[in-house]
Write an enzyme that holds these catalytic residues in place. Structure first.
Site, PDB file in Angstrom:
ATOM      1  CE  LYS A 123     -11.382  -4.089  -1.683  1.00 58.67           C
ATOM      2  NZ  LYS A 123     -11.802  -5.329  -1.030  1.00 58.67           N
ATOM      3  CG  ASN A 146      -8.416  -0.037   0.712  1.00 61.95           C
ATOM      4  OD1 ASN A 146      -8.262   0.633   1.729  1.00 61.95           O
ATOM      5  ND2 ASN A 146      -8.784  -1.293   0.748  1.00 61.95           N
ATOM      6  CG  HIS A 193     -15.755  -5.264   5.614  1.00 60.06           C
ATOM      7  ND1 HIS A 193     -14.635  -5.390   6.414  1.00 60.06           N
ATOM      8  CD2 HIS A 193     -15.316  -5.312   4.330  1.00 60.06           C
ATOM      9  CE1 HIS A 193     -13.564  -5.499   5.633  1.00 60.06           C
ATOM     10  NE2 HIS A 193     -13.956  -5.460   4.375  1.00 60.06           N
TER      11      HIS A 193
END
Length: 475
Positions: A123, A146, A193
């Site tokens: 990302k 982020n 996650h």
């Protein structure tokens, strides 16, 4: 949620300080909302509190008060990292109060179109690269989310002729309802996650929220080489552009000639990135060997970055130079230096197994791997074949040190060391680097690529990476 202007005189609770919480609190306070910020950290660990209190914003630190939430609260904006199992979040949902993250707030606030980029890996590299490409194309990007600058802050500062390029996590996307990017990309999906999401299904659906409000005038960029990405395509209302390194696509960006799908090995000398437009015309972009960062997974990142940039309005001919000049991002396969003929790389951002696999596959030289961190209950078995093929030795640390040492032994490695010091992070990293240097020979690579989150010993993967670099420079 409604536009932030609609909360004048209404109660808004912000859960969690840090940069995003401060930005959200200021946003609503400036619009006349009655804002309360709550963080369970003790006051001395909340340096942002004084700044907000000076503006007249109520800040409560150290606990979640019983009267924090009631039926008069109109909205809760939570820090993305706060789980939905946290008491104030559960209480808000039980009271029927809407709970969002700052991504939803930023969407309502931004006059600029938003590009949303997510995925399990790549990302930050892809988002940064897109920012560089759009800058080169003269499109005035603002890179946020982020990646650093809070998205809410960037949205408040943006003008209509900007393009907001946002790196978005599953934590952030889970707290959205009306968020609609005009260009959105899912790079890949792998198991990670799950301590936060509970199930892989919840993780995937949180990522898929990136596309839920898109329409035919929007463009979704998906990885054709990832089965999970392909599975989401039928439910996406936007036009889909595919990217692939192993197959030609009708519309999108691909490698020509494609890599063999099974091995993804092959010479790069004659390969190039090609853009296939919606009319079926082909536009060569750049030779693979000319791309400024190495590693097959960076070819994947480049494919996505090119597709996203063109979808956002960049001309294909403007992208070769930013593809050549890009040198990567800190903590993402970052070259640290050479000591006694051994090269050292910082890949602290590798917080899952897939990221470490991709890093190991980026090197032809033998690798001494430093790995380990927060124990999320994973078995790490998918590392075994790549360790057997690529690794000369493994040094482990953190909560998963014994698990990863066993994985290295299962791969047939005899050079395996375990750092038992988990009380002093800096000393542990220094010891890991010293042990790795002892195993390494001239021409080898020492790679920090933990395959785990950092929170067992470090406040962030950035701090872990900085300690690694300092330890290397001290050799």
């Amino acid at each position: 949620m409604e536009h932030p202007d609609m909360y004048q005189g209404k109660r808004v609770v912000v859960l969690g300080l840090a940069k995003s919480g401060v930005s959200v609190a200021k946003t609503f306070h400036e619009r006349g909302a009655l804002v309360t910020v709550n963080d369970k950290k003790e006051r001395h660990k909340c340096p942002e509190a004084s700044e907000l209190e000076a503006l007249g914003i109520c800040v409560v630190c150290g606990h979640h008060p019983d009267d924090l939430l009631d039926a008069s609260v109109q909205l809760v904006v939570k820090n993305p990292g706060i789980p939905y199992s946290a008491p104030p979040v559960r209480q808000a949902l039980a009271l029927g109060i809407e709970v969002v993250t700052e991504v939803e707030v930023a969407y309502h606030l931004s006059p600029a179109p938003i590009i949303g980029i997510t995925g399990s890996n790549g990302k930050t590299t892809t988002t940064t690269w897109v920012g560089n490409m759009l800058e080169a194309a003269g499109l005035r990007p603002i890179v946020a989310g982020n990646i650093g600058t809070p998205l809410c802050q960037a949205a408040g500062e943006a003008a209509a002729d900007n393009v907001l390029v946002a790196e978005l996590s599953s934590f952030q996307l889970k707290g959205t309802s009306e968020f609609r990017p005009r260009v959105a990309s899912l790079l890949n999906l792998s198991e990670t996650h799950l301590d936060y999401h509970g199930t892989m299904e919840d993780y995937v659906q949180s990522k898929a929220r990136l596309f839920r409000n898109m329409a035919n005038g929007d463009i979704a960029v998906l990885n054709a080489d990832d089965a999970a990405c392909r599975a989401l395509a039928p439910d996406i209302g936007a036009r889909i552009w595919w990217v692939s390194s192993t197959r030609r696509v009708e519309c999108g960006v691909y490698v020509e000639p494609p890599y063999p799908e099974a091995s993804r090995e092959g010479e790069d000398e004659d390969r190039q990135l090609v853009y296939a437009d919606e009319a079926g015309q082909l536009h060569p972009i750049i030779g693979v060997r000319e791309i400024g960062v190495s590693g097959r997974y960076n070819v994947d990142n480049a494919l996505a970055a090119v597709a996203i940039s063109i979808a956002a309005g960049a001309k294909p001919g403007a992208l070769a130079e930013p593809l050549r000049s890009f040198r990567g991002v800190e903590h993402r396969l970052e070259y640290v230096g050479e000591v006694n003929g051994t090269s050292y790389y910082n890949n602290s951002k590798a917080t899952n197994t897939k990221a470490t696999l991709m890093a190991l596959e980026a090197f032809e030289a033998p690798v001494v791997l430093i790995a380990g961190g927060l124990d999320r209950g994973l078995d790490f078995l998918e590392l075994v074949p790549v360790l057997k093929e690529r690794a000369a030795a493994v040094v482990t640390m953190g909560e998963t040190r014994e698990i990863l040492a066993a994985i290295a032994a299962k791969a047939g490695l005899t050079k395996v060391a375990v750092v038992d010091n988990v009380d002093n992070a800096s000393d542990a990293v220094s010891e890991a680097v010293r042990l790795a240097a002892g195993y390494a020979k001239p021409g080898d690579v020492v790679l920090l690529s933990p395959a785990c989150a950092s929170w067992d010993m470090f406040p962030s993967y950035e701090e872990r990476g900085r300690m690694f670099k300092a330890a290397v420079h001290s050799l």
